[in-house]
Write an enzyme that holds these catalytic residues in place. Structure first.
Site: not given
Length: 511
Positions: A218, A334, A434
């Site tokens: 990320s 995600e 995610h």
């Protein structure tokens, strides 16, 4: 009586041996600034050095300045505990820190290294940057723990860097005082300073300063793309791994200095700060409370002509990025499809309405690419759309730019292992959400006991970690009995992708 005395002595000796066995064995090293003392984990066969400073504390007059070099210390410095976590709000519910406190004084890193290393070893090195949108995160999180990677013969480093208002605040007066006449990007400058520290010091831990792979997830992945692009750090790395994210629109791309300064000025004047002296005089707590009340989620990174000379696409198209092997990918889900549906049900009518709203000129093409023949298919398409718009596209663009403007191999994955449902989740995730891949690729399922890991999860982790370890060691994930993972060719319209799950296998995709 003598029998009782001997029995008591036996119990005391046994107890003392037990206590002694539980006391970690100290391990001392000498680095550039002085001696440090970590400890040996006898069960894991790993030496750990936690909370090593890599720059001066960025407090007082050093607040909102590029990280400054350390001064030497004369006494042996204890490095057995994680340093303070950077200042942050409780933004993400999945973050757990092992440090004792938060502080503006946060520029510390951690090193895990095999205790079997030789004195003049030249082991590959992994430097991992945490995620959290540049507003949260910390290097002490269990999912980033470096012991498992160290057991594979890799010296592993995790790094704290400044966040939110302390890490990305820009202001005209800050730009005026800086030698490079710009401001912001302090968190990214921290990372670059940590990489220079690794270059200068990692040999003492058995690492090879010329075999450093950087990785992150990320915002950490966005950081990896940024360090590849920056003239300050691109020469300090031998490889890069990105997990979901690049500093390319729409994902935390840098803005102009003028825009960043304007955002910073708005914050300062809103709370009555009209000079840099006032801003620096305010306590950490005062500044942070104002930040939390301000409504600013975060401050953007900046095209400052120093760390970022241009945008990432411009840098990569010119071939000015670090010319190193790259392994990157993203997860199958995600972000939930409801993020695209705006809370509306997965009906044909609601889905088409949202697609038209998002893509008024090209909605027919979008509906073909993201079909909607059933409620189940709409849920999948909405999830894919939300994920692509959130972070998958920027990661793809990074992949595409590097394979077309580099002579280095580029490997792409899609992580699709659906982890067990967390205690606070009502439903099983529709795909791999995610950040869910982090403990798999770092070999840290065993440290996250909030999930009931299955044999399939453990198998996925073993395969993914081995791919990553191979890449860190050689720049190629292929070795041993793993399934072949081909690199992408610049001209390939359907570049290969490794689908990582309990039955990992290769495939091809046009996106």
């Amino acid at each position: 009586m003598m029998k009782i005395i001997f029995t008591l002595l036996f119990i005391i000796v046994y107890a003392l041996q037990g206590i002694q066995a539980q006391v970690p064995k100290p391990v001392k090293l000498t680095i550039e600034n002085g001696k440090i003392e970590g400890f040996n984990d006898d069960e894991q066969h790993v030496d750990k050095f936690l909370g090593i400073p890599y720059a001066q504390p960025p407090v007082g007059e050093l607040r909102w300045k590029a990280p400054q070099p350390l001064t030497d210390w004369s006494e042996t410095r204890d490095t057995k505990k994680f340093g303070p976590t950077p200042m942050q709000a409780d933004v993400f519910g999945d973050m757990v820190f092992r440090s004792e406190k938060m502080s503006e004084d946060c520029l510390y890193l951690n090193v895990w290294t095999p205790d079997s290393r030789k004195k003049n070893a030249a082991l590959p090195v992994l430097v991992y940057f945490y995620g959290g949108g540049y507003v949260a995160g910390g290097s002490s999180e269990p999912r980033y723990d470096g012991a498992s990677m160290a057991q594979k013969g890799i010296v592993t480093v995790t790094v704290n860097y400044r966040l939110n208002i302390f890490g990305f605040f820009a202001h005209p007066q800050l730009s005026e005082e800086a030698a490079y006449k710009a401001s912001g990007n302090y968190g990214l400058l921290d990372q670059a300073a940590a990489l220079q520290w690794v270059k200068d010091n990692i040999k003492a831990f058995g690492g090879d300063p010329d075999r450093v792979t950087i990785a992150g997830e990320s915002a950490g992945s966005i950081s990896v793309s940024s360090q590849m692009a920056s003239p300050l750090s691109k020469h300090l790395i031998a490889g890069a791994i990105g997990e979901s994210g690049a500093a390319i629109k729409p994902t935390l791309a840098p803005v102009s200095l003028e825009e960043a300064e304007s955002i910073g000025m708005k914050f300062a004047t809103t709370f009555g700060y009209y000079s840099l002296k006032e801003l620096r005089k305010a306590s950490t707590e005062e500044i942070f409370e104002k930040y939390k009340k301000s409504g600013f989620f975060g401050f953007p990174s900046v095209i400052d002509g120093y760390f970022f000379p241009k945008t990432l696409p411009e840098i990569f198209k010119a071939g000015e990025q670090s010319q190193v092997p790259l392994l990157l990918g993203w997860n199958s889900a995600e972000i939930p499809g409801m993020a695209f549906m705006q809370g509306q049900p997965y009906t044909d009518e609601a889905y088409i309405k949202n697609v038209k709203q998002a893509y008024p000129d090209t909605y027919e093409e979008v509906l073909k690419l993201y079909p909607h023949t059933s409620e189940e298919e709409i849920a999948l398409s909405a999830t894919a759309l939300a994920s692509d718009r959130f972070i998958s596209y920027s990661t793809w663009k990074w992949f595409d730019l590097h394979r077309k403007h580099s002579d280095q191999p580029v490997y792409r994955y899609l992580f699709s292992q659906i982890r067990p449902k967390a205690a606070n989740e009502e439903k099983q995730p529709i795909g791999a959400p995610h950040a869910s891949e982090i403990p798999y690729c770092m070999g840290n399922l065993y440290l996250m006991d909030e999930f009931n890991w299955t044999d399939a999860d453990k198998k996925t982790s073993a395969v993914m970690q081995q791919y990553f370890a191979n890449f860190i060691k050689t720049g190629d994930p292929n070795k041993g009995d793993l399934r072949k993972w081909p690199a992408a060719k610049p001209e390939d319209g359907t570049p290969p992708v490794m689908i990582i799950n309990a039955d990992s296998k290769g495939g091809r995709s046009s996106k």
